[in-house]
Enzyme design. Structure first.
Site, short mmCIF file in Angstrom:
data_model
loop_
_atom_site.label_atom_id
_atom_site.label_comp_id
_atom_site.label_asym_id
_atom_site.label_seq_id
_atom_site.Cartn_x
_atom_site.Cartn_y
_atom_site.Cartn_z
N ARG A 190 -2.57 10.02 7.73
CA ARG A 190 -2.29 9.17 8.89
C ARG A 190 -0.83 8.75 8.84
NH1 ARG A 190 -5.55 5.79 5.52
NH2 ARG A 190 -4.36 4.05 4.64
N LEU A 191 -0.33 8.27 9.99
CA LEU A 191 1.07 7.86 10.08
C LEU A 191 1.29 6.45 9.58
CD1 LEU A 191 1.92 9.23 13.65
CD2 LEU A 191 1.79 10.45 11.48
N ARG A 237 -1.76 -3.39 -11.91
CA ARG A 237 -1.34 -3.04 -10.55
C ARG A 237 0.19 -3.00 -10.42
NH1 ARG A 237 -3.10 -7.63 -6.67
NH2 ARG A 237 -1.54 -8.67 -7.97
N HIS A 259 3.76 -0.05 -9.11
CA HIS A 259 4.97 -0.22 -8.30
C HIS A 259 6.23 0.07 -9.13
CE1 HIS A 259 2.59 -1.68 -5.02
NE2 HIS A 259 2.15 -2.72 -5.69
N ASN A 276 2.21 -4.71 4.50
CA ASN A 276 2.22 -4.98 3.06
C ASN A 276 2.66 -6.41 2.74
OD1 ASN A 276 3.54 -1.67 2.24
ND2 ASN A 276 1.43 -2.33 2.58
N ARG A 320 -0.64 1.65 -6.29
CA ARG A 320 -1.72 0.86 -6.87
C ARG A 320 -2.85 1.75 -7.38
NH1 ARG A 320 -3.06 -3.99 -2.79
NH2 ARG A 320 -3.38 -2.23 -1.36
N ASP A 363 3.26 6.45 -0.98
CA ASP A 363 1.94 5.83 -0.98
C ASP A 363 1.18 6.15 -2.27
OD1 ASP A 363 -0.14 4.35 0.10
OD2 ASP A 363 -1.01 6.05 1.16
N GLY A 364 0.42 5.17 -2.74
CA GLY A 364 -0.48 5.40 -3.86
C GLY A 364 -0.10 4.74 -5.17
#
Length: 276
Positions: A231-232, A64, A68, A99, A54, A51-52
């Site tokens: 969070r999951l 952006r 990735h 997504n 962007r 995660d993260g």
């Protein structure tokens, strides 16, 4: 400007910045490596929520899509760390079902990266030398044919291997996986001539577990999520009931080996009681 010169320039900047603090971090990393190695207990199945990307790009003043791209490079690096430690099973979550509703241009870039990385992995000497079996899990309907072909080729070329199990969760959602598992079980019961009411009465947790996307690997005992989100978000909801979690503040492309080792040291210090 093409993405490759930007990546090269940014890597040069990172190299110069990191050189100033490299010696200190290197010493700490070596100490962590010794501690983790001395303890000996490692996850049988490591889950990674990447995660993260962007936010990393935004914080670094990059486009952006570059976030990735750097995230894909980081996944290769972390795979090497896992191979060096001998972690038996790794699941990386690279694209959720949520997504897939993102901006079409961003999604197209992510899928093109997925295709590229699948083809790279199919030829990666590390994959074949370590006999890594790779599988893509999730819902892939609607993916471009070239992406599906690349994933299928990667799976076929590694299907006979008996080393690390690497699951790439793409187009994946935990709720969707549970629903698919229930559907598979009920359809199999119907094929066997079992009435629906009887199949429903007899339904047990092991029936659902047997029809999950990666039912032949142990449940993840340790899950790392980067970016600071706590969070999951639906990652392996069924399998993670007794997983240990570690939330790391750094964005995925900036995830360092020292962060990885610190997470593993934290895992080794926890007592797993499984509800007892």
């Amino acid at each position: 400007m093409s993405s490759e010169p930007v990546k090269l320039a940014f890597r040069a900047f990172q190299k110069a910045r990191n050189a100033a603090r490299g010696a200190l971090v290197w010493g700490y990393e070596q100490r962590l490596a010794r501690e983790v190695g001395a303890h000996g207990r490692l996850p049988r199945h490591l889950g990674l929520i990447l995660d993260g990307n962007r936010r990393f790009a935004r914080a670094s003043g990059l486009q952006r899509e570059m976030g990735h791209s750097f995230g894909a490079d980081k996944a290769h690096e972390v795979l090497q760390w896992c191979l060096e430690l001998g972690i038996p099973t790794v699941t990386i979550w690279v694209l959720s079902t949520d997504n897939t509703s993102r901006d079409p241009g961003e999604l197209a870039h992510i899928l093109s990266l997925l295709e590229r990385e699948a083809r790279n992995l199919a030829q990666d000497p590390r994959i074949h030398a370590n006999r890594v079996r790779v599988r893509a899990i999730g819902q892939h309907e609607g993916f471009p044919p070239s992406v599906l072909a690349a994933l299928s080729d990667l799976e076929a070329k590694t299907a006979h291997y008996d080393g690390m199990r690497l699951n790439i969760a793409v187009g994946y959602g935990g709720r969707e996986e549970i629903v698919d598992a229930v559907k598979r079980h009920l359809l199999r019961q119907a094929d066997a001539g079992v009435p629906l009411a009887e199949a429903a009465r007899a339904l047990a947790p092991e029936h659902i577990g047997a029809h999950l996307y990666a039912a032949d690997v142990p449940d993840p005992d340790f899950i790392i999520r980067t970016s600071g989100e706590i969070r999951l978000s639906g990652f392996m909801l069924w399998q993670s009931v007794y997983s240990e979690y570690y939330f790391c503040d750094v964005y995925w492309p900036g995830f360092r080996r020292v962060d990885f080792l610190r997470a593993l040291r934290e895992f080794q210090g926890r007592e797993r009681r499984f509800g007892r």
